[in-house]
Each structure stands twice: as structure tokens, then as C-alpha cells.
Design a protein around this motif. Sequence first.
Motif, PDB file in Angstrom:
ATOM      1  N   ALA A  18       4.854  15.517  82.967  1.00 54.48           N
ATOM      2  CA  ALA A  18       4.169  14.257  83.213  1.00 54.48           C
ATOM      3  C   ALA A  18       5.185  13.126  83.339  1.00 54.48           C
ATOM      4  CB  ALA A  18       3.189  13.972  82.077  1.00 54.48           C
ATOM      5  N   SER A  19       4.760  12.047  83.959  1.00 55.34           N
ATOM      6  CA  SER A  19       5.640  10.900  84.136  1.00 55.34           C
ATOM      7  C   SER A  19       5.968  10.274  82.778  1.00 55.34           C
ATOM      8  CB  SER A  19       4.971   9.856  85.026  1.00 55.34           C
ATOM      9  OG  SER A  19       3.839   9.303  84.364  1.00 55.34           O
ATOM     10  N   ALA A  20       7.029   9.458  82.755  1.00 55.86           N
ATOM     11  CA  ALA A  20       7.418   8.778  81.514  1.00 55.86           C
ATOM     12  C   ALA A  20       6.282   7.892  81.021  1.00 55.86           C
ATOM     13  CB  ALA A  20       8.677   7.958  81.759  1.00 55.86           C
ATOM     14  N   ARG A  21       5.583   7.269  81.957  1.00 59.06           N
ATOM     15  CA  ARG A  21       4.461   6.408  81.572  1.00 59.06           C
ATOM     16  C   ARG A  21       3.356   7.226  80.916  1.00 59.06           C
ATOM     17  NH1 ARG A  21       0.936   2.488  85.669  1.00 59.06           N
ATOM     18  NH2 ARG A  21      -0.609   1.828  84.102  1.00 59.06           N
ATOM     19  N   ARG A  22       3.050   8.392  81.501  1.00 60.79           N
ATOM     20  CA  ARG A  22       1.986   9.232  80.942  1.00 60.79           C
ATOM     21  C   ARG A  22       2.382   9.755  79.565  1.00 60.79           C
ATOM     22  NH1 ARG A  22      -3.178   9.691  80.142  1.00 60.79           N
ATOM     23  NH2 ARG A  22      -4.099  11.728  80.600  1.00 60.79           N
ATOM     24  N   ILE A  23       3.625  10.154  79.408  1.00 59.59           N
ATOM     25  CA  ILE A  23       4.093  10.636  78.106  1.00 59.59           C
ATOM     26  C   ILE A  23       3.975   9.522  77.066  1.00 59.59           C
ATOM     27  CG2 ILE A  23       6.131  11.390  76.815  1.00 59.59           C
ATOM     28  CD1 ILE A  23       6.971  12.952  79.305  1.00 59.59           C
ATOM     29  N   SER A  24       4.316   8.302  77.452  1.00 57.76           N
ATOM     30  CA  SER A  24       4.185   7.166  76.540  1.00 57.76           C
ATOM     31  C   SER A  24       2.736   6.959  76.124  1.00 57.76           C
ATOM     32  CB  SER A  24       4.729   5.900  77.217  1.00 57.76           C
ATOM     33  OG  SER A  24       4.591   4.782  76.372  1.00 57.76           O
ATOM     34  N   GLU A  25       1.803   7.131  77.069  1.00 51.84           N
ATOM     35  CA  GLU A  25       0.372   7.000  76.756  1.00 51.84           C
ATOM     36  C   GLU A  25      -0.068   8.084  75.770  1.00 51.84           C
ATOM     37  OE1 GLU A  25      -1.123   5.170  81.061  1.00 51.84           O
ATOM     38  OE2 GLU A  25      -1.366   7.301  80.593  1.00 51.84           O
ATOM     39  N   LEU A  26       0.413   9.298  75.979  1.00 52.82           N
ATOM     40  CA  LEU A  26       0.032  10.408  75.106  1.00 52.82           C
ATOM     41  C   LEU A  26       0.603  10.226  73.704  1.00 52.82           C
ATOM     42  CD1 LEU A  26       0.534  13.357  77.635  1.00 52.82           C
ATOM     43  CD2 LEU A  26      -1.631  12.327  76.905  1.00 52.82           C
ATOM     44  N   VAL A  27       1.822   9.743  73.615  1.00 52.35           N
ATOM     45  CA  VAL A  27       2.417   9.444  72.309  1.00 52.35           C
ATOM     46  C   VAL A  27       1.585   8.407  71.582  1.00 52.35           C
ATOM     47  CG1 VAL A  27       4.390   8.364  71.161  1.00 52.35           C
ATOM     48  CG2 VAL A  27       4.762  10.122  72.908  1.00 52.35           C
ATOM     49  N   ALA A  28       1.104   7.407  72.320  1.00 56.22           N
ATOM     50  CA  ALA A  28       0.269   6.368  71.710  1.00 56.22           C
ATOM     51  C   ALA A  28      -1.031   6.957  71.170  1.00 56.22           C
ATOM     52  CB  ALA A  28      -0.020   5.269  72.732  1.00 56.22           C
ATOM     53  N   PHE A  29      -1.623   7.898  71.901  1.00 57.30           N
ATOM     54  CA  PHE A  29      -2.847   8.560  71.430  1.00 57.30           C
ATOM     55  C   PHE A  29      -2.575   9.366  70.160  1.00 57.30           C
ATOM     56  CE2 PHE A  29      -4.587   8.410  75.945  1.00 57.30           C
ATOM     57  CZ  PHE A  29      -5.554   7.471  75.634  1.00 57.30           C
ATOM     58  N   ILE A  30      -1.461  10.081  70.153  1.00 58.25           N
ATOM     59  CA  ILE A  30      -1.109  10.872  68.969  1.00 58.25           C
ATOM     60  C   ILE A  30      -0.973   9.964  67.751  1.00 58.25           C
ATOM     61  CG2 ILE A  30       0.738  12.261  67.930  1.00 58.25           C
ATOM     62  CD1 ILE A  30       1.263  13.407  70.738  1.00 58.25           C
TER      63      ILE A  30
ATOM     64  N   LEU B  53       6.206  16.394  73.951  1.00 52.67           N
ATOM     65  CA  LEU B  53       5.506  15.644  72.903  1.00 52.67           C
ATOM     66  C   LEU B  53       5.816  16.208  71.519  1.00 52.67           C
ATOM     67  CD1 LEU B  53       2.014  15.166  74.579  1.00 52.67           C
ATOM     68  CD2 LEU B  53       3.782  13.439  74.255  1.00 52.67           C
ATOM     69  N   ALA B  54       5.916  17.537  71.433  1.00 54.43           N
ATOM     70  CA  ALA B  54       6.228  18.165  70.154  1.00 54.43           C
ATOM     71  C   ALA B  54       7.597  17.713  69.665  1.00 54.43           C
ATOM     72  CB  ALA B  54       6.178  19.682  70.292  1.00 54.43           C
ATOM     73  N   ALA B  55       8.545  17.600  70.602  1.00 53.95           N
ATOM     74  CA  ALA B  55       9.883  17.147  70.232  1.00 53.95           C
ATOM     75  C   ALA B  55       9.874  15.665  69.866  1.00 53.95           C
ATOM     76  CB  ALA B  55      10.845  17.407  71.377  1.00 53.95           C
ATOM     77  N   GLU B  56       9.053  14.894  70.556  1.00 56.48           N
ATOM     78  CA  GLU B  56       8.991  13.449  70.359  1.00 56.48           C
ATOM     79  C   GLU B  56       8.321  13.071  69.048  1.00 56.48           C
ATOM     80  OE1 GLU B  56       9.426   9.352  71.545  1.00 56.48           O
ATOM     81  OE2 GLU B  56      10.224  11.178  72.462  1.00 56.48           O
ATOM     82  N   ARG B  57       7.220  13.773  68.717  1.00 54.70           N
ATOM     83  CA  ARG B  57       6.425  13.396  67.547  1.00 54.70           C
ATOM     84  C   ARG B  57       6.340  14.484  66.473  1.00 54.70           C
ATOM     85  NH1 ARG B  57       7.281   8.995  68.419  1.00 54.70           N
ATOM     86  NH2 ARG B  57       5.884   7.195  68.551  1.00 54.70           N
ATOM     87  N   GLY B  58       6.931  15.621  66.707  1.00 53.09           N
ATOM     88  CA  GLY B  58       6.888  16.683  65.710  1.00 53.09           C
ATOM     89  C   GLY B  58       5.517  17.319  65.556  1.00 53.09           C
ATOM     90  N   CYS B  59       4.674  17.166  66.548  1.00 61.50           N
ATOM     91  CA  CYS B  59       3.331  17.749  66.465  1.00 61.50           C
ATOM     92  C   CYS B  59       3.373  19.224  66.887  1.00 61.50           C
ATOM     93  CB  CYS B  59       2.347  16.977  67.340  1.00 61.50           C
ATOM     94  SG  CYS B  59       2.815  16.876  69.077  1.00 61.50           S
ATOM     95  N   ALA B  60       2.393  19.963  66.407  1.00 63.44           N
ATOM     96  CA  ALA B  60       2.283  21.378  66.760  1.00 63.44           C
ATOM     97  C   ALA B  60       1.672  21.526  68.150  1.00 63.44           C
ATOM     98  CB  ALA B  60       1.433  22.105  65.722  1.00 63.44           C
ATOM     99  N   ILE B  61       1.783  22.728  68.699  1.00 59.83           N
ATOM    100  CA  ILE B  61       1.151  23.042  69.983  1.00 59.83           C
ATOM    101  C   ILE B  61       0.166  24.183  69.762  1.00 59.83           C
ATOM    102  CG2 ILE B  61       1.493  23.854  72.343  1.00 59.83           C
ATOM    103  CD1 ILE B  61       4.276  22.643  72.270  1.00 59.83           C
ATOM    104  N   GLY B  62      -1.114  23.886  69.943  1.00 59.11           N
ATOM    105  CA  GLY B  62      -2.145  24.908  69.834  1.00 59.11           C
ATOM    106  C   GLY B  62      -2.510  25.434  71.218  1.00 59.11           C
ATOM    107  N   VAL B  63      -3.155  26.585  71.251  1.00 58.31           N
ATOM    108  CA  VAL B  63      -3.530  27.200  72.527  1.00 58.31           C
ATOM    109  C   VAL B  63      -5.041  27.385  72.575  1.00 58.31           C
ATOM    110  CG1 VAL B  63      -3.272  29.188  74.049  1.00 58.31           C
ATOM    111  CG2 VAL B  63      -1.328  28.415  72.678  1.00 58.31           C
ATOM    112  N   LEU B  64      -5.665  26.812  73.589  1.00 57.35           N
ATOM    113  CA  LEU B  64      -7.096  26.994  73.829  1.00 57.35           C
ATOM    114  C   LEU B  64      -7.286  27.898  75.042  1.00 57.35           C
ATOM    115  CD1 LEU B  64      -8.448  23.344  73.312  1.00 57.35           C
ATOM    116  CD2 LEU B  64      -8.322  25.208  71.647  1.00 57.35           C
TER     117      LEU B  64
END
Length: 296
Positions: free
Chosen positions: A218-230, A252-263
Amino acid sequence: MKRLVTVLLALFLLLSAAGCSAGETNVDAEGLTVTCTTYPVYLMAQAVTEGTESITLTLMIQQEISCLHNYTLTINDMKKVEGADLIAVSGAGLEEFLSDALEGRNTVDCSEGVSLLWNEEEGEDDPHYWLSPANAARMARNLAEAFGAIDPDNSARYQANAEAAAEELAAFQTELADSIPADCPRELITFHDGFAYFAEAFGFTIVAAVEEEEGAEASARRISELVAFIDQYSLPAVFVEANGSDTTAQCLAAERGCAIGVLNMGMSAGDGAETGLAAYEALLQGNITAILEAYL
């Protein structure tokens, strides 16, 4: 190029099946054949035909895929369509790539009567409706009606099976929803836009649904939006789709330390031994389990 391939395959099919029109069946000593385009349709068809032997079910698309957006027909797919007395499609625009091949064919659209959700970003109806148990029940009823039309002798059995499936699915949805602890976060970030019906059925809200090509980010802008949601919702995880890309999720996992789940959207059979309703319920149970393990 993809359009040309589809047209050529459709021409092959029309030439090999000349004379067969919509509504006709090719009944022979081996009974009737129904080709189901996708795995969710196949599972509901198994539930509806339980206890009967008049209809043989075949699954057209058997590759491990996340969705059909970039799917290209194969000769084997076309052979399955050509040999079918009835083609059961998921509908709602999902099988647009099949439109030429299905022209003049006897088909049942499993999305008939389903209240479709609007995908604002795509500007079209969301076709991933089967992840709601209530919609799966509608699928079963549509299939029962179509099966009864080509096999009247077993019409009552198909109808009874569909109603039994609808009753079981309603009870299962309630049971599964009640199993979600009150302290489980209800917001989801998913890396496929196909989970809106699932979220609605089980009380979740999708705050962001990211569509990305395999290997793309995703674009840098989109990643920034997702970080804000997290940060806003204190989300401990984001969710990718089975067989889909996880490039941005890893970022995002590297940026915020969040886990990655699989649906799992249920487009592929996987390794499960279950069939019919049991396999469908295992799919939904697996998604709830993935959320709870990632969040709690």
C-alpha cells in the motif's frame, strides 16, 4: 488477452454442446450432473442433495485462490460446464468471467433473494455474501428449487434438506456469536474486502479493508491511515486472507508490533475432511477462532 481466451473457450463449449438450450437436461443412465462454480456453492449443494443419488456434483474451480478477480477459465473448467445438466453459480457478479460460457445454459444463481451489501470503494455490490449463515441458507433454498426442477421425483427431499440446513445454520450462528467474549475488540482491519457479510453476521466492524496485488505494498499514505486505525482502536492484530498477499500487513506488524491473523473466505477446500454443512461451519468457526487467538 483474458477476454480473448474466454471467448475462444466459450466458442469451444458452444460447438461441443450445440443444441442444448437453457432449461433442458441431458438425463442418461448415469443420472444428472450439477457443476458448482465455487466451493461455497458446492458445500451447500452437498447439504441439499444429502440422502439422494440422482445428482452428481462436480466442483469447477479447485485451485487454492483467495478470490476470482483475476481468474482465467481453463479447458477443464469448460469441460465441466459442457457436461453439466445444471450449472450452480454463486452469482452477484462473482463469475463475470463466465458470462459468455454460460449463455444459453441451464443455470441457478445462488444469490437470488440475498440482500447484497454495497461496496462503496468498488462502486458495486459485494459478492462475498456466503460468509453470512443466513445468506448460506438462502443459497440452499435456491439450490433446492433448481434441483427439484431437474429432478422432480426428489423435489420434496431437496426442499426438506434445505429447510433443515437453514434451521441448523440459524442455530449455529447464534451459538458462534455467543461464544465471542464481551472483551473481544470488535473492529477489524482486513487485507481483502470480502469479509463484510461475516463481520455483519457476528457483530464486528471492518474499519479498513485493503485490496492489494500479490507482492505489492500500500502507499505511504494508506499505511499511515492504517497505523492511525490501529492506534485509535488499540488493535493487537490485523488480518490477511488465506492465499492472499501479506506485504502491507508485514509492514504494519513491523511498525506497530501487531500480530497477523489469517481469515479464510472459503474459496478453496483446503485439507479439511468435512463436507457440506460441517465444512461450512468449520470455515466460520476457524475465522472466529483466528480472531480470538489474535485479539485475546
